[in-house]
Design a protein around this motif. Structure first.
Motif, PDB file in Angstrom:
ATOM      1  N   PRO A 154       0.847  -1.204   0.000  1.00 47.86           N
ATOM      2  CA  PRO A 154       0.000   0.000   0.000  1.00 47.86           C
ATOM      3  C   PRO A 154       0.878   1.250   0.000  1.00 47.86           C
ATOM      4  CG  PRO A 154      -0.025  -1.050   2.144  1.00 47.86           C
ATOM      5  CD  PRO A 154       0.767  -1.940   1.255  1.00 47.86           C
ATOM      6  N   PRO A 155       0.337   2.382  -0.440  1.00 49.57           N
ATOM      7  CA  PRO A 155       1.132   3.608  -0.425  1.00 49.57           C
ATOM      8  C   PRO A 155       1.653   3.900   0.976  1.00 49.57           C
ATOM      9  CG  PRO A 155      -1.102   3.973  -1.282  1.00 49.57           C
ATOM     10  CD  PRO A 155      -1.039   2.564  -0.860  1.00 49.57           C
ATOM     11  N   ASP A 156       2.904   4.267   1.067  1.00 48.60           N
ATOM     12  CA  ASP A 156       3.499   4.507   2.384  1.00 48.60           C
ATOM     13  C   ASP A 156       3.327   5.970   2.770  1.00 48.60           C
ATOM     14  OD1 ASP A 156       4.937   4.698   4.654  1.00 48.60           O
ATOM     15  OD2 ASP A 156       6.790   3.856   3.852  1.00 48.60           O
ATOM     16  N   VAL A 157       2.286   6.236   3.554  1.00 49.52           N
ATOM     17  CA  VAL A 157       1.979   7.634   3.910  1.00 49.52           C
ATOM     18  C   VAL A 157       2.932   8.162   4.979  1.00 49.52           C
ATOM     19  CG1 VAL A 157      -0.458   7.464   3.321  1.00 49.52           C
ATOM     20  CG2 VAL A 157       0.280   6.924   5.648  1.00 49.52           C
ATOM     21  N   HIS A 158       3.773   7.269   5.522  1.00 51.67           N
ATOM     22  CA  HIS A 158       4.696   7.720   6.565  1.00 51.67           C
ATOM     23  C   HIS A 158       6.023   8.223   5.994  1.00 51.67           C
ATOM     24  CE1 HIS A 158       1.766   5.383   8.800  1.00 51.67           C
ATOM     25  NE2 HIS A 158       2.054   6.189   9.793  1.00 51.67           N
ATOM     26  N   GLN A 159       6.208   8.109   4.676  1.00 49.84           N
ATOM     27  CA  GLN A 159       7.432   8.654   4.078  1.00 49.84           C
ATOM     28  C   GLN A 159       7.413  10.178   4.192  1.00 49.84           C
ATOM     29  OE1 GLN A 159      10.019   7.247   3.143  1.00 49.84           O
ATOM     30  NE2 GLN A 159       9.540   5.152   2.489  1.00 49.84           N
ATOM     31  N   SER A 160       8.595  10.773   4.251  1.00 48.77           N
ATOM     32  CA  SER A 160       8.630  12.240   4.294  1.00 48.77           C
ATOM     33  C   SER A 160       9.693  12.747   3.328  1.00 48.77           C
ATOM     34  CB  SER A 160       8.923  12.721   5.715  1.00 48.77           C
ATOM     35  OG  SER A 160      10.138  12.160   6.127  1.00 48.77           O
ATOM     36  N   GLY A 161       9.682  14.057   3.089  1.00 47.52           N
ATOM     37  CA  GLY A 161      10.675  14.684   2.221  1.00 47.52           C
ATOM     38  C   GLY A 161      10.639  14.095   0.822  1.00 47.52           C
ATOM     39  N   LEU A 162      11.824  13.934   0.236  1.00 43.38           N
ATOM     40  CA  LEU A 162      11.896  13.450  -1.151  1.00 43.38           C
ATOM     41  C   LEU A 162      11.381  12.026  -1.299  1.00 43.38           C
ATOM     42  CD1 LEU A 162      15.290  14.838  -2.508  1.00 43.38           C
ATOM     43  CD2 LEU A 162      12.959  15.496  -3.144  1.00 43.38           C
ATOM     44  N   HIS A 163      11.497  11.229  -0.230  1.00 49.66           N
ATOM     45  CA  HIS A 163      11.029   9.827  -0.293  1.00 49.66           C
ATOM     46  C   HIS A 163       9.523   9.750  -0.544  1.00 49.66           C
ATOM     47  CE1 HIS A 163      14.835   8.175   0.800  1.00 49.66           C
ATOM     48  NE2 HIS A 163      14.915   8.985   1.836  1.00 49.66           N
ATOM     49  N   ARG A 164       8.845  10.860  -0.261  1.00 43.98           N
ATOM     50  CA  ARG A 164       7.397  10.863  -0.427  1.00 43.98           C
ATOM     51  C   ARG A 164       6.998  10.924  -1.914  1.00 43.98           C
ATOM     52  NH1 ARG A 164       3.556  13.609   3.938  1.00 43.98           N
ATOM     53  NH2 ARG A 164       1.909  12.124   3.571  1.00 43.98           N
ATOM     54  N   LEU A 165       7.903  11.481  -2.717  1.00 37.06           N
ATOM     55  CA  LEU A 165       7.539  11.722  -4.124  1.00 37.06           C
ATOM     56  C   LEU A 165       7.159  10.443  -4.876  1.00 37.06           C
ATOM     57  CD1 LEU A 165       9.971  14.578  -5.210  1.00 37.06           C
ATOM     58  CD2 LEU A 165       7.513  14.684  -4.834  1.00 37.06           C
ATOM     59  N   PRO A 166       7.993   9.371  -4.799  1.00 34.82           N
ATOM     60  CA  PRO A 166       7.606   8.169  -5.558  1.00 34.82           C
ATOM     61  C   PRO A 166       6.252   7.614  -5.117  1.00 34.82           C
ATOM     62  CG  PRO A 166       9.793   7.905  -4.557  1.00 34.82           C
ATOM     63  CD  PRO A 166       9.266   9.225  -4.115  1.00 34.82           C
ATOM     64  N   GLU A 167       5.941   7.754  -3.814  1.00 33.54           N
ATOM     65  CA  GLU A 167       4.646   7.255  -3.315  1.00 33.54           C
ATOM     66  C   GLU A 167       3.497   8.074  -3.903  1.00 33.54           C
ATOM     67  OE1 GLU A 167       4.144   4.482  -1.280  1.00 33.54           O
ATOM     68  OE2 GLU A 167       6.213   4.253  -1.927  1.00 33.54           O
ATOM     69  N   MET A 168       3.694   9.387  -3.952  1.00 32.32           N
ATOM     70  CA  MET A 168       2.649  10.253  -4.514  1.00 32.32           C
ATOM     71  C   MET A 168       2.473   9.952  -6.007  1.00 32.32           C
ATOM     72  SD  MET A 168       1.788  11.929  -1.921  1.00 32.32           S
ATOM     73  CE  MET A 168       0.727  13.188  -2.518  1.00 32.32           C
ATOM     74  N   TRP A 169       3.586   9.713  -6.681  1.00 38.40           N
ATOM     75  CA  TRP A 169       3.565   9.427  -8.124  1.00 38.40           C
ATOM     76  C   TRP A 169       2.800   8.119  -8.384  1.00 38.40           C
ATOM     77  CZ3 TRP A 169       3.501  11.222 -12.685  1.00 38.40           C
ATOM     78  CH2 TRP A 169       3.834  10.442 -13.796  1.00 38.40           C
ATOM     79  N   ARG A 170       3.067   7.129  -7.519  1.00 32.94           N
ATOM     80  CA  ARG A 170       2.391   5.824  -7.654  1.00 32.94           C
ATOM     81  C   ARG A 170       0.881   6.004  -7.495  1.00 32.94           C
ATOM     82  NH1 ARG A 170       2.224   0.926  -4.247  1.00 32.94           N
ATOM     83  NH2 ARG A 170       3.213   2.004  -2.518  1.00 32.94           N
ATOM     84  N   LEU A 171       0.496   6.775  -6.485  1.00 33.97           N
ATOM     85  CA  LEU A 171      -0.937   7.013  -6.256  1.00 33.97           C
ATOM     86  C   LEU A 171      -1.561   7.739  -7.436  1.00 33.97           C
ATOM     87  CD1 LEU A 171      -1.669   8.200  -2.624  1.00 33.97           C
ATOM     88  CD2 LEU A 171      -2.643   6.269  -3.853  1.00 33.97           C
ATOM     89  N   TYR A 172      -0.828   8.749  -7.919  1.00 36.43           N
ATOM     90  CA  TYR A 172      -1.335   9.542  -9.046  1.00 36.43           C
ATOM     91  C   TYR A 172      -1.569   8.634 -10.256  1.00 36.43           C
ATOM     92  CZ  TYR A 172      -1.320  12.429 -13.185  1.00 36.43           C
ATOM     93  OH  TYR A 172      -1.643  12.960 -14.394  1.00 36.43           O
ATOM     94  N   ARG A 173      -0.575   7.748 -10.546  1.00 34.79           N
ATOM     95  CA  ARG A 173      -0.705   6.881 -11.731  1.00 34.79           C
ATOM     96  C   ARG A 173      -1.919   5.958 -11.605  1.00 34.79           C
ATOM     97  NH1 ARG A 173       4.055   3.801 -11.587  1.00 34.79           N
ATOM     98  NH2 ARG A 173       3.001   2.334 -12.920  1.00 34.79           N
ATOM     99  N   ARG A 174      -2.132   5.464 -10.393  1.00 36.39           N
ATOM    100  CA  ARG A 174      -3.259   4.537 -10.196  1.00 36.39           C
ATOM    101  C   ARG A 174      -4.612   5.234 -10.357  1.00 36.39           C
ATOM    102  NH1 ARG A 174      -0.923   0.634 -11.522  1.00 36.39           N
ATOM    103  NH2 ARG A 174       0.555  -0.426 -10.194  1.00 36.39           N
ATOM    104  N   PHE A 175      -4.690   6.484  -9.926  1.00 40.19           N
ATOM    105  CA  PHE A 175      -5.992   7.149  -9.868  1.00 40.19           C
ATOM    106  C   PHE A 175      -6.177   8.234 -10.926  1.00 40.19           C
ATOM    107  CE2 PHE A 175      -6.134   5.778  -5.221  1.00 40.19           C
ATOM    108  CZ  PHE A 175      -7.011   4.750  -5.495  1.00 40.19           C
ATOM    109  N   LYS A 176      -5.205   8.345 -11.853  1.00 43.89           N
ATOM    110  CA  LYS A 176      -5.288   9.504 -12.749  1.00 43.89           C
ATOM    111  C   LYS A 176      -6.527   9.474 -13.646  1.00 43.89           C
ATOM    112  CE  LYS A 176      -2.184   8.196 -16.562  1.00 43.89           C
ATOM    113  NZ  LYS A 176      -1.430   7.021 -16.423  1.00 43.89           N
ATOM    114  N   GLY A 177      -7.080   8.287 -13.909  1.00 41.97           N
ATOM    115  CA  GLY A 177      -8.271   8.227 -14.766  1.00 41.97           C
ATOM    116  C   GLY A 177      -9.574   8.474 -14.008  1.00 41.97           C
ATOM    117  N   LEU A 178      -9.486   8.609 -12.688  1.00 42.29           N
ATOM    118  CA  LEU A 178     -10.721   8.739 -11.886  1.00 42.29           C
ATOM    119  C   LEU A 178     -11.346  10.126 -12.044  1.00 42.29           C
ATOM    120  CD1 LEU A 178      -9.970   7.311  -8.331  1.00 42.29           C
ATOM    121  CD2 LEU A 178     -11.831   6.639  -9.815  1.00 42.29           C
ATOM    122  N   SER A 179     -12.646  10.158 -12.321  1.00 38.65           N
ATOM    123  CA  SER A 179     -13.343  11.447 -12.357  1.00 38.65           C
ATOM    124  C   SER A 179     -13.732  11.813 -10.921  1.00 38.65           C
ATOM    125  CB  SER A 179     -14.607  11.301 -13.200  1.00 38.65           C
ATOM    126  OG  SER A 179     -15.497  10.443 -12.531  1.00 38.65           O
TER     127      SER A 179
END
Ligand SMILES: Cc1cc2nc3c(=O)[nH]c(=O)nc-3n(C[C@H](O)[C@H](O)[C@H](O)COP(=O)(O)OP(=O)(O)OC[C@H]3O[C@@H](n4cnc5c(N)ncnc54)[C@H](O)[C@@H]3O)c2cc1C
Length: 539
Positions: A154-179
């Motif tokens: 699952p997305p690791d919401v406990h990451q901080s700083g730059l480590h957070r970016l890949p997690e946000m990117w992963r979430l974005y890719r999964r949900f980018k088609g969602l209206s």
């Protein structure tokens, strides 16, 4: 070719428990060249996915899926990677996928095939036909967004700083088609009540009960409680060897055939499996795991230890309290388990003759029938269960496995396996040891109301209360998913917030069972994800 067995002290990984997730993790670790030893407390592998005789004395050779009984979400990629078909796995689709028997002698089917379902709806709920297909399409579309999360941490919401970016990117890719509408829809299904959804969308009581009968198994909460609508989404995730949405299947040889095929795959990959080998403790020093000690007193070392046991059993039962942070132990102790289901398995001398079963139904189509209460009765049942009482009108799901699988019993014997939804783990004014057969009698009696020939046809019966499930399968408080499936215990909160990536506060100790993301059911997903995490860490 199988690798030579490792000698003592040469294991890379010890896996505690040979449930289907432990077997899955073992296979992927062995494929990556690790020497793996599996230790299973029971005399057979498979955990909750096993096929066993109901009563060897009264009905020798009559076998049934003791606990889990329908295959739906086993990941197709795992079937392929482990070559489970070559190791003997064969599944056949349930058609219909659900079938409810009603007091008025009507039997209503949920057909996977649309034209057939349309005809069924015209008969029982002509006013709801369009709403049914619209809801099904919406749910399938939304479930498809959740699907990719199955085979990744699952997305690791406990990451901080730059480590957070890949997690946000992963979430974005999964949900980018969602209206925006899809996002609201997903949230509504993940947090809303199943009862409200059904009442708002449909008029027919029978249709609502048919949908209810496939949406809450093993979960806490009556249909009107928040969070119960999510079962609608989970049952639309794909399954079967072709990865079809909403697929449900019978396994030839019972659910144990899945884990026997996995065992065979593991052994071909050089995994060493020992049964009757219960682990009493995970050995660790200053937060680093070094192996295990068996109840026999033998200690075995390994570089890594992976537990397929549930989180409570692992951390509160096998790891010394002094090795874990107090707040972590508290979070584990708070995981909601507490039943709430059981099982009753029967050997019958005749096939049940269900009142109103259409004469045109083939033998395979008669292989399942659910005795589903009304939504309000289901709600009342859950409330009784919370009070520690046996519910008034039991909810029993029946699968007549021998109608699709002649390997389970000799000619003239019929294998009926029954899941009972909503049973308390702790009875308020009695002990399960005294109430076990009372439950068995009530289930037999209820089935008799719908299939009057059953009570006199019982040759053998075995009842599993939530306490029996705990004692037989080693699942804490009999919870069939190693922890209830609710929003507070899913995704990055499973098993506990901050530790959703299979690693634990003990270095070298991992979890791989249903208590981790994405949760329970015979999916293989937690085992796969855990193996991937372990291999990534070692790299
Ligand atoms: C009654 C029932 C009905 C169900 N119906 C279905 C269904 O129809 N379809 C479906 O998909 N899912 C169903 N489920 C859920 C599903 O079976 C489980 O969620 C899943 O099998 C869990 O798999 P697992 O490998 O994570 O753990 P488990 O199957 O629980 O395996 C864990 C293993 O670890 C072993 N173990 C525990 N402690 C130790 C120790 N100290 N030392 C050594 N070994 C240990 C246990 O003996 C067990 O073999 C059902 C479950 C139950 C109980």
């Amino acid at each position: 070719m199988a690798k030579p067995a490792a000698g003592p002290g040469q294991y890379d990984v010890i896996i505690i428990g040979a449930g289907h997730n432990g077997l899955t993790a073992a296979a992927y670790l062995a494929m990556a060249g690790r020497q793996v030893l599996m230790l299973e407390r029971r005399e057979l592998v498979g955990g909750c996915a096993v096929t066993e005789e109901v009563d060897p004395e009264l009905a020798p050779g009559c076998r049934v899926s003791t606990a889990s009984y329908i295959a739906s979400m086993l990941r197709p990629s795992i079937i392929r990677d482990l070559k489970l078909e070559a190791h003997g796995l064969r599944m056949v689709a349930c058609e219909p996928s659900v079938q409810a028997a009603f007091d008025d002698h009507d039997v209503v089917a949920w057909w996977p095939d649309e034209p057939r379902m349309r005809t069924e709806l015209e008969r029982i709920a002509p006013q709801d036909g369009a709403a049914f297909f619209a809801a099904e399409a919406e749910l399938k579309r939304l479930a498809a967004y959740l699907q990719p999360f199955f085979l990744e941490a699952p997305p690791d919401v406990h990451q901080s700083g730059l480590h957070r970016l890949p997690e946000m990117w992963r979430l974005y890719r999964r949900f980018k088609g969602l209206s925006g509408d899809d996002i609201s829809g997903l949230l509504r299904f993940l947090t809303g009540s199943l009862g409200d959804f059904l009442d708002n969308r449909f008029a027919s009581d029978k249709l609502k009960r048919l949908i209810l009968s496939n949406s809450l198994y093993g979960k806490h909460g009556g249909p009107y409680q928040p969070g119960t609508a999510m079962g609608l989404l989970f049952h639309l995730l794909s399954g079967g060897d072709a990865g079809q949405q909403a697929w449900q299947g019978h396994v030839i040889g019972g659910m144990g055939a899945i884990t026997q095929a996995m065992r065979s795959a593991c052994e071909a990959l050089g995994v060493e499996i020992r049964t009757n080998a219960e682990v009493a403790a995970i050995n660790s020093h200053r937060g680093v795991a070094s192996g295990v000690t068996l109840t026999s007193g033998t200690s075995i070392d390994a570089k890594l230890v992976v537990s397929n046991a549930d989180p409570k059993r692992t951390f509160l039962g096998l790891v010394a309290a002094s090795e874990l942070p107090a707040d972590f132990r508290r979070a584990v102790a708070d995981i909601r388990m507490n039943g709430p289901a059981g099982k009753v398995n029967f050997v019958l001398s005749e096939e049940p003759r269900v009142n109103g079963m259409p004469a045109a139904r083939s033998k395979a189509q008669r292989a399942l029938f659910t005795l589903i209460p009304t939504l309000q009765e289901a709600e009342d049942n859950y409330n009784s269960c919370r009070r520690g009482e046996l519910p008034q009108r039991l909810w029993v799901d029946c699968v007549l496995a021998s109608n699709v699988d002649s390997t389970l019993a000799p000619e003239g014997r019929h294998m009926l396996t029954c899941f009972v939804q909503y049973l308390p783990y702790r009875l308020r004014n009695a002990a399960w040891q005294e109430q076990r057969e009372v439950l068995g009698d009530r289930v037999t009696q209820l089935i008799g109301q719908f299939a009057p020939n059953v009570p006199a046809a019982v040759i053998a019966r075995r009842v599993y209360t939530p306490l029996d499930l705990e004692q037989t399968f080693g699942i804490t408080e009999g919870n069939i998913f190693h922890g209830d499936i609710n929003m507070a215990q899913l995704f990055f909160m499973r098993p506990v917030p901050g530790w959703a990536d299979y690693a634990t506060p003990i270095q070298g100790l991992y979890l791989c069972g249903a208590g981790t993301h994405p949760g329970g059911g015979v999916t293989g997903a937690p085992g796969f994800n855990a193996a991937r995490r372990i291999l990534a860490d070692r790299r």
